[in-house]
Design an enzyme around this catalytic site. Structure first.
Site, PDB file in Angstrom:
ATOM      1  N   SER A 185       5.411   3.417  -3.981  1.00  9.87           N
ATOM      2  CA  SER A 185       4.391   4.390  -4.372  1.00  9.87           C
ATOM      3  C   SER A 185       5.065   5.560  -5.095  1.00  9.87           C
ATOM      4  CB  SER A 185       3.587   4.825  -3.148  1.00  9.87           C
ATOM      5  OG  SER A 185       2.422   5.530  -3.528  1.00  9.87           O
ATOM      6  N   GLU A 316      -4.017  -3.380  -4.328  1.00 11.36           N
ATOM      7  CA  GLU A 316      -3.528  -2.029  -4.076  1.00 11.36           C
ATOM      8  C   GLU A 316      -4.644  -1.025  -3.786  1.00 11.36           C
ATOM      9  OE1 GLU A 316      -0.401  -0.862  -4.018  1.00 11.36           O
ATOM     10  OE2 GLU A 316       0.853  -2.220  -5.193  1.00 11.36           O
ATOM     11  N   HIS A 408      -2.360  -1.288  -0.723  1.00  8.57           N
ATOM     12  CA  HIS A 408      -1.245  -0.375  -0.928  1.00  8.57           C
ATOM     13  C   HIS A 408      -0.498  -0.133   0.378  1.00  8.57           C
ATOM     14  CE1 HIS A 408       0.842   2.626  -3.287  1.00  8.57           C
ATOM     15  NE2 HIS A 408       0.596   3.572  -2.407  1.00  8.57           N
TER      16      HIS A 408
END
Length: 487
Positions: A185, A316, A408
């Site tokens: 990320s 995600e 995610h």
């Protein structure tokens, strides 16, 4: 059992258990407060005697996650000012020449720390790797763009940590000439920035970017506007002197308020560059520390000698839409607005619907947003680099009735082989065999630069980690082609 090593700042005492020695909370730079606040990272003052490195060090000021995300993402807070610290796990401090991996945590550049249980480096050490995890300045402390302060201080912290690794990792058994930097990320975006930063050149030799690549950064002009908005929020001049009088906790509250404004009341004139990703604080293309957008630097040959592994998770953006229930209120008009903002061609929505027939509108939107923010930047970085390996994580978590899909941050416990840490994202019985495969690929890449499948340039090869681990050729290539020419 304890072990002692000697670093450039003094001796450290770590704890050995089950064949792994951990040194926690090791300072790599001086505390960035008082006269050092909003300045470049400064050297650590050496200490006398042996310093205990048995507990996690202080964490950077951060707001934490709001509900419902706080129920899914763990937060560790440790008070104190020595926030520029690393944790080190090694199989043997007396060894030499072991590969090194340096982890940069995510958290949208405003949250996170190196102390989260799923980032425990014991499994990497078990498999012959020295694992280092890094804390760096977050939010306004690390990324507020001021005219009289060095830009991108959070990135400069990461460079300082990599210099510490270069100068000290041999004392832990590691090879300073075999360093892999990896992150997820905001950590992946940080790695993308490091690939483009002159000050980071030569400090690492391989790079892994998970769910974050090199497409997103603020312009200096927009970042200066954000600094002005922050100054208005706390009632000071937009300078180091002005912000130095604002307590870190108050600054965190102000940055939270500003982030909420950008996300909920986007004004095109005020938030033009950040309404699409709602990240008020992130790396800034300042012309010096970060000379150009990372993807442009890589395309121009920056870090051409660094071996790259890059990828994303299949679903995600479900992480951001499903837990809040927003996924259930998505309309055709909302999808059309996003497609227009992304400047996708006619027929794009129909192509995404055809990819997953009978998928609800909210999950179609999640697919579009996943590609824009995560998958397409990863593919483009691989294309720009020319020799990169690409992966996709595609295992569906049972959490929230499976609607999160492969969302995610879900892959982290598999990469670190820390499923037993009890992630609230992966549910009660995630498959250990998948963790074995993914963790082994990361270790192999750190050792040799070859994770076990062809480079992307060789027929657009992508390694999919799911219920079946397999190498695919250009998965969803028709959707990828829709993004040609779209930034």
């Amino acid at each position: 059992m304890h072990s002692v090593v000697k670093t450039s700042s003094g001796e450290l005492r770590g704890r050995t258990a089950d064949g792994v020695t951990a040194f926690l909370g090791v300072p790599y730079a001086a505390a960035p407060f008082g006269p050092r606040r909003f300045r470049e990272p400064a050297p650590v003052t050496p200490w006398e005697g042996v310093r205990d490195a048995l507990e996690h060090g202080p964490t950077a000021p951060a707001p934490g996650y709001p509900l419902p995300f706080s129920a899914l993402l763990p937060v560790v807070r440790v008070p104190g000012e020595e926030i520029l610290n690393v944790n080190v796990w090694t199989p043997d401090p007396t060894a030499s020449g072991l590969p090194v991996m340096v982890w940069i945590h995510g958290g949208a550049f405003v949250n996170g720390s190196n102390s989260i249980p799923s980032y425990d480096g014991s499994a990497f050490a078990r498999d012959g790797v020295v694992l280092v995890s890094v804390n760096y300045r977050l939010g306004a402390e690390g990324f507020l763009h001021l005219p009289d302060a060095p830009p991108n201080r959070g990135l400069l912290d990461q460079v300082a940590a990599l210099r510490w690794v270069r100068d000290n990792i041999a004392a832990f058994g590691g090879d300073p000439d075999a360093v892999t930097v990896f992150g997820e990320s905001a950590g992946g975006m940080s790695v993308g920035a490091l690939l483009a930063m002159p000050s980071a050149a030569g400090l690492f030799h391989r790079a892994i970017l998970q769910s974050g690549a090199g497409h997103h950064a603020l312009s200096a002009a927009t970042a200066a506007k954000v600094a002005g908005y922050m100054a208005e929020e706390v009632g000071v001049a937009p300078t180091v002197e002005g912000f130095a009088g604002v307590e870190p906790a108050r600054l965190v509250a102000a940055q939270q308020a500003l982030s909420a404004q950008s996300a909920t009341t986007p004004d095109p004139a005020r938030w033009r560059e950040i309404t699409l990703n709602s990240m008020v604080f992130e790396p800034v293309v300042d012309g010096e520390v970060l000379p150009v957008l990372p993807i442009e630097a890589v395309a121009a040959g920056a870090s051409a000698d660094v071996e790259v592994l890059v990828g994303s998770n299949r679903d995600e953006h479900r992480f951001f839409l499903v837990p809040t229930g927003a996924v259930d209120s998505v309309t055709d008009a909302a999808i059309a607005a996003v497609v227009g903002a992304y400047r996708l061609p006619a027929g794009a929505v129909e192509a995404y619907r055809a990819e997953r027939p009978d998928t609800p509108d909210g999950l179609v939107l999640a697919d579009l947003m996943s590609d824009w923010f995560f998958r397409i930047p990863a593919v483009r970085l691989a294309e720009a680099h020319g020799r990169a390996h690409v992966y996709e994580f595609d295992w569906t978590t049972p959490v929230l009735d499976g609607r999160l899909g492969s969302c995610h941050a879900l892959e982290i416990g598999f990469v670190f082989d820390t499923l037993a840490a009890g992630s609230d994202l992966s549910g009660g019985a995630p498959p250990q065999a998948l963790a074995d495969a993914m963790h082994a690929a990361w270790v192999a890449f750190a050792r040799t630069g070859d994770p076990g499948w062809p480079r992307y340039a060789e027929g657009r090869a992508v390694r999919r980690f799911g219920d079946v681990v397999e190498t695919l050729t250009d998965p969803r290539g028709d959707l990828r082609e829709l993004w040609a020419g779209v930034r």
